[in-house]
Design an enzyme around this catalytic site. Sequence first.
Site, PDB file in Angstrom:
ATOM      1  N   HIS A 145       0.798  -1.127   0.048  1.00  0.00           N
ATOM      2  CA  HIS A 145      -0.096   0.119  -0.012  1.00  0.00           C
ATOM      3  C   HIS A 145       0.702   1.164   0.047  1.00  0.00           C
ATOM      4  O   HIS A 145       0.587   2.217   0.947  1.00  0.00           O
ATOM      5  CB  HIS A 145      -0.929  -0.027   1.145  1.00  0.00           C
ATOM      6  N   GLU A 198     -13.057   1.442  -4.807  1.00  0.00           N
ATOM      7  CA  GLU A 198     -13.896   2.817  -4.727  1.00  0.00           C
ATOM      8  C   GLU A 198     -13.187   3.691  -6.022  1.00  0.00           C
ATOM      9  O   GLU A 198     -11.895   3.620  -6.126  1.00  0.00           O
ATOM     10  CB  GLU A 198     -13.850   3.595  -3.516  1.00  0.00           C
ATOM     11  N   TYR A 246     -10.236  -9.073   5.578  1.00  0.00           N
ATOM     12  CA  TYR A 246      -9.658 -10.359   4.808  1.00  0.00           C
ATOM     13  C   TYR A 246      -9.886 -11.769   5.709  1.00  0.00           C
ATOM     14  O   TYR A 246     -10.205 -12.653   5.150  1.00  0.00           O
ATOM     15  CB  TYR A 246      -8.271 -10.468   4.542  1.00  0.00           C
ATOM     16  N   TYR A 257     -12.409  10.345   3.813  1.00  0.00           N
ATOM     17  CA  TYR A 257     -13.248   9.256   3.125  1.00  0.00           C
ATOM     18  C   TYR A 257     -13.290   7.741   4.004  1.00  0.00           C
ATOM     19  O   TYR A 257     -13.683   6.762   3.277  1.00  0.00           O
ATOM     20  CB  TYR A 257     -12.480   8.980   1.858  1.00  0.00           C
TER      21      TYR A 257
END
Length: 381
Positions: free
Chosen positions: A161, A254, A275, A264
Site C-alpha cells: 500500500h 472505490e 480479509y 473518506y
Amino acid sequence: MSDIRFIALALTMASVPLASCGAQTSVESISENSGAFAVSEHGTFAEPWAAAFEPGTGVLFVTEKAGTVKFYNPASGTTGNVTGVPTVDYGGQGGLGDIAFGPDYASSKAIYLSWAEAGEGDTRGAVVGKGTLDCSAGTSCAIKGLEVIWRQSPKVTGRGHYSHRILFSPDGQYMYVASGDRQKMQPAQDLSNNLGSIVRLTLDGEPAPGNPFADRGGVSQEIWSYGHRNILGMQFDEQGRLWDLEHGPKGGDELNLVKQGANYGWPIVSDGIHYDNDPIPDHSTRPEFAAPAIQWTPVIAPGNFIFYNGDMFPEWRGDALIAGLKTEAIIHVSIDGEKATEVARYDMGERIRQIVQGPDGAIWVLEDTENGRLLRLAPPA
C-alpha cells in the site's frame, strides 16, 4: 514490425455488481462480442508499473518495478534505456513506481519518479524524486540531478500500500501525490502523519498554499484529503475535478470524487469486509464520511485509470477507463455529475497494470506480468 491482430473483446457484465453513490445495484446478464479494439503488440517489459508519454515527442517511458526505466518510440519501433534511476526497495508491492513529466517540461525538462525507499530497522516508505531528462544521446536517456523532494512519513514495516501515484493540477501549479495507508489502517485517520492521504504540494515538493490543515503544521500542511486506503489512480476530469481510484479490502474498491479536506472513512467504514471476514460498517452507516461515487464488490483490483478525451473513440470522451488486475479487463465507467456507473468490461485475458492515452488518441496498456506486453488499442478497421 508489430504483429497486428484483431480481437473481439467481450463486453461482459454478467454477474457484475454495479454501484452508484455507494449503493450496490444488480443488472441483467449481458454478453456479446463488441469488437471494440484493434490490438497491436509493441514489445515486453519486466513487471511494468507505470508509463507516460514524453510531451512533444510521442515517446513512451515505462517504469519496471525492480528499478529500471525504459522508453519506446512508436514511430521507429525502437526501445532504449534510461540511466540515473534511483536504488529502490524492491519486494511485495514495492519498487519503482510512477513516472511523470513536469507541466513545464518544454522549458525545464523536469521528470518525476516515485519509488519505495528503505529506512532504518526494516522500515520503508514511498518517496518522490525530481530531476531532469537528457535524451541528447539519441539511443539512450539519462535522468540528471535526481533528488528526493517528498517522503511518506513515518516509514513503517511491511511492503504494501505505497500508492505513490503522481498527478499535476490542470493549471500546472501543484503536484498531488497518493500516499497509501501502508496496510496499517489507523494512520489514515491521523492527521499527524501523511499515510492514507492525498497530499498537495508545490512542484518542488513543499506543502502547497491553501491546504485545509495548514494551521496544524508539520506534515499536516501537505494533506488535501484523508481516510484513504490504497490509491492506485488519480485523474482530473474535464471539469477540473479530482478523482481517485483505490483498492478496498475484501470488497469495496472505490472511485471517489476527491474534495478539499474531506475524510473518506477508511478504516472506520468500507463497503468491503476484512480479509478474515470481520465486518466493517458500510459507508451508508456513517454519512459524515465521503462516500464513493461507485464501489465494486467483488473487487476489480484496479491498476490505474484515465479520463478519455481523444478523437479515436469520440463516444467515450469524458468516460473513465480503468486498468483491471484481478478482472483482467478494461472497465468502462460513465460519469454523470457526482455519480458513476459501470457500462462495460473489455476482456483482455491478462492482468492490466497501466492504461494511458497516446497523443493521437490511441489507448496503450501494459500487462502486469514478468514479461508484460505493451499493447496499443485503436478502433477496428
